[in-house]
Design an enzyme around this catalytic site. Structure first.
Site, PDB file in Angstrom:
ATOM      1  N   HIS A 130       0.825  -1.112  -0.338  1.00 42.90           N
ATOM      2  CA  HIS A 130       0.564  -0.010   0.324  1.00 42.90           C
ATOM      3  C   HIS A 130       0.724   1.216   0.496  1.00 42.90           C
ATOM      4  CE1 HIS A 130      -3.639   1.845   0.530  1.00 42.90           C
ATOM      5  NE2 HIS A 130      -3.759   2.106   1.391  1.00 42.90           N
ATOM      6  N   GLN A 133      -0.301   5.086   0.723  1.00 42.22           N
ATOM      7  CA  GLN A 133      -0.484   5.113   1.780  1.00 42.22           C
ATOM      8  C   GLN A 133       0.628   5.373   3.185  1.00 42.22           C
ATOM      9  OE1 GLN A 133      -3.915   5.253   3.920  1.00 42.22           O
ATOM     10  NE2 GLN A 133      -2.662   5.998   5.078  1.00 42.22           N
ATOM     11  N   ASP A 222      -2.962  -1.302  12.117  1.00 46.16           N
ATOM     12  CA  ASP A 222      -3.775  -1.841  11.328  1.00 46.16           C
ATOM     13  C   ASP A 222      -4.391  -2.784  11.814  1.00 46.16           C
ATOM     14  OD1 ASP A 222      -5.302  -2.135   8.911  1.00 46.16           O
ATOM     15  OD2 ASP A 222      -3.426  -2.688   7.623  1.00 46.16           O
ATOM     16  N   CYS A 262      -3.766   3.973   9.266  1.00 44.99           N
ATOM     17  CA  CYS A 262      -4.810   3.926   7.884  1.00 44.99           C
ATOM     18  C   CYS A 262      -5.234   4.609   7.550  1.00 44.99           C
ATOM     19  CB  CYS A 262      -3.911   2.696   6.957  1.00 44.99           C
ATOM     20  SG  CYS A 262      -4.302   1.326   6.651  1.00 44.99           S
TER      21      CYS A 262
HETATM   22  N1  NVA Z   1      -4.608  -4.003   5.260  1.00 45.13           N
HETATM   23  C1  NVA Z   1      -5.789  -3.199   5.016  1.00 45.13           C
HETATM   24  C2  NVA Z   1      -5.542  -1.406   5.261  1.00 45.13           C
HETATM   25  C3  NVA Z   1      -7.094  -1.115   3.983  1.00 45.13           C
HETATM   26  C4  NVA Z   1      -6.586   0.188   3.858  1.00 45.13           C
HETATM   27  C5  NVA Z   1      -6.070  -4.026   3.984  1.00 45.13           C
HETATM   28  O1  NVA Z   1      -5.666  -4.134   3.203  1.00 45.13           O
HETATM   29  O2  NVA Z   1      -7.449  -4.029   4.185  1.00 45.13           O
HETATM   30  N1   CP Z   2      -6.278   4.055   4.041  1.00 45.15           N
HETATM   31  C1   CP Z   2      -6.880   3.427   3.379  1.00 45.15           C
HETATM   32  O1   CP Z   2      -6.838   3.038   1.921  1.00 45.15           O
HETATM   33  O2   CP Z   2      -8.404   3.987   3.333  1.00 45.15           O
HETATM   34  P1   CP Z   2      -9.173   2.927   2.031  1.00 45.15           P
HETATM   35  O3   CP Z   2      -9.661   1.712   2.474  1.00 45.15           O
HETATM   36  O4   CP Z   2     -10.989   4.049   2.854  1.00 45.15           O
HETATM   37  O5   CP Z   2      -9.238   3.395   1.164  1.00 45.15           O
END
Ligand code: NVA
Ligand code: CP
Length: 306
Positions: A130, A133, A222, A262
């Site tokens: 990610h 982020q 997270d 995040c």
């Molecule tokens: N680790 C989380 C981040 C969400 C922004 C996911 O992948 O759902």
């Molecule tokens: N942190 C993040 O990527 O949030 P969303 O899943 O809302 O895009």
């Protein structure tokens, strides 16, 4: 040659620093109400195979503020969900728009999309990484601490996409990173191995959250179950018990440590209400900074001539 933003791998420390500096400038310009339209007449396709609040809105608003236009594409309403090959989608979109942002499951799929597209592709989250982020997180740290050099960053919880991107960032930028993850939920070993090869700071794994949080300048966490892992929820709740950012954990960190998440957050699981709403929490600035770093990324990647 077009550039993509799929991971930190293809960017040097100097390039990442320059993107972060530009993000700060763009933030200031936006706060002053200055009009800046380097992407006038350009369009971004945004493919979402997973849910999103921040990523969707910050990319769409960012594109608008840069003078361009964003198109939201979900698999349900497009041919992507009916099995049109990624390589075909890549070439067709390249004829219409000037950039693609994609959020999906597989990193390989994003890399294939980028290989076939003749326009920049930006990773808006995969199961593996990610990076947008973590750019926002770094900007937040720079604002709160004056820079990332010499900082001790702690990661508490799942060795997931966020943790992997933090490891890539630590390898490239040279700050200390300690990750506390339960057995069986550690980060990607290849990413960890690659980061160790180039890191100038320490990147360390532990199973003890207190060990990671001790004297940390930044505490980061997270969700226990990421998107796509909903069926593992119960099993994960057991495995992650104790991997919570709470008052006790904050006691061993530096007094002025910044807490990052995040979002979306699950209060009472990976973080407590008092910490996320408390004086150390930087989560709202962190969420805002998605907009500014992504504007810097889009300006750099999509600002030139086609
Ligand atoms: N680790 C989380 C981040 C969400 C922004 C996911 O992948 O759902
Ligand atoms: N942190 C993040 O990527 O949030 P969303 O899943 O809302 O895009």
């Amino acid at each position: 040659m077009k550039r993509d933003f799929l991971s930190f791998k293809e960017y040097s420390k100097e390039e990442l620093d320059s993107l972060l500096r530009r993000a700060s400038e763009l933030k200031e310009m936006q706060k002053k109400g200055m009009v800046h339209h380097p992407l006038q007449g350009k369009a971004l396709a945004m493919i979402f195979e997973k849910s999103s609040t921040r990523t969707r809105v910050s990319f769409e608003v960012g594109m608008f503020q840069l003078g361009g236009h964003a198109i939201f594409m979900s698999p349900r309403e497009t041919q992507i969900g009916r099995g049109e090959p990624v390589k075909d989608t890549a070439r067709v979109l390249s004829r219409y728009v000037d950039g693609i942002m994609i959020r999906t499951f597989s990193q390989e799929m994003v890399e294939e999309l980028a290989r076939y597209a003749t326009i920049p592709v930006i990773n808006g989250l995969t199961d593996l990484l990610h990076p947008c982020q973590i750019m926002a997180d770094l900007l937040t740290i720079i604002e709160k601490k004056g820079g990332y050099e010499g900082l001790k960053v702690a990661w508490i919880g799942d060795g997931n996409n966020m943790a992997n991107s933090w490891i890539e960032a630590a390898g490239k930028l040279g700050f200390d990173l300690t990750l506390a993850c339960p057995k069986g939920y550690t980060p990607d070993p290849e990413i960890l191995g690659d980061a160790h090869k180039i890191a100038t700071g320490k990147i360390r794994l532990t199973s003890d959250p207190m060990d990671a949080a001790r004297d940390a300048d930044v505490i980061n966490t997270d969700v226990w179950a990421s998107m796509g892992q909903e069926v593992e929820k119960e099993q994960r709740e057991k495995a992650f018990k104790g991997y919570q950012v709470n008052k006790e954990l904050m006691k061993v960190a530096k007094k002025d440590a910044s807490v990052l998440h995040c979002l979306p957050a699950h209060r009472g699981e990976e973080i407590t209400e008092d910490v996320i709403e408390g004086p150390n929490s930087a989560v709202w600035d962190q969420a805002e900074n998605r907009l500014h770093v992504q504007k810097a990324i889009m300006e750099k990647l999509m600002g030139g001539k086609k």
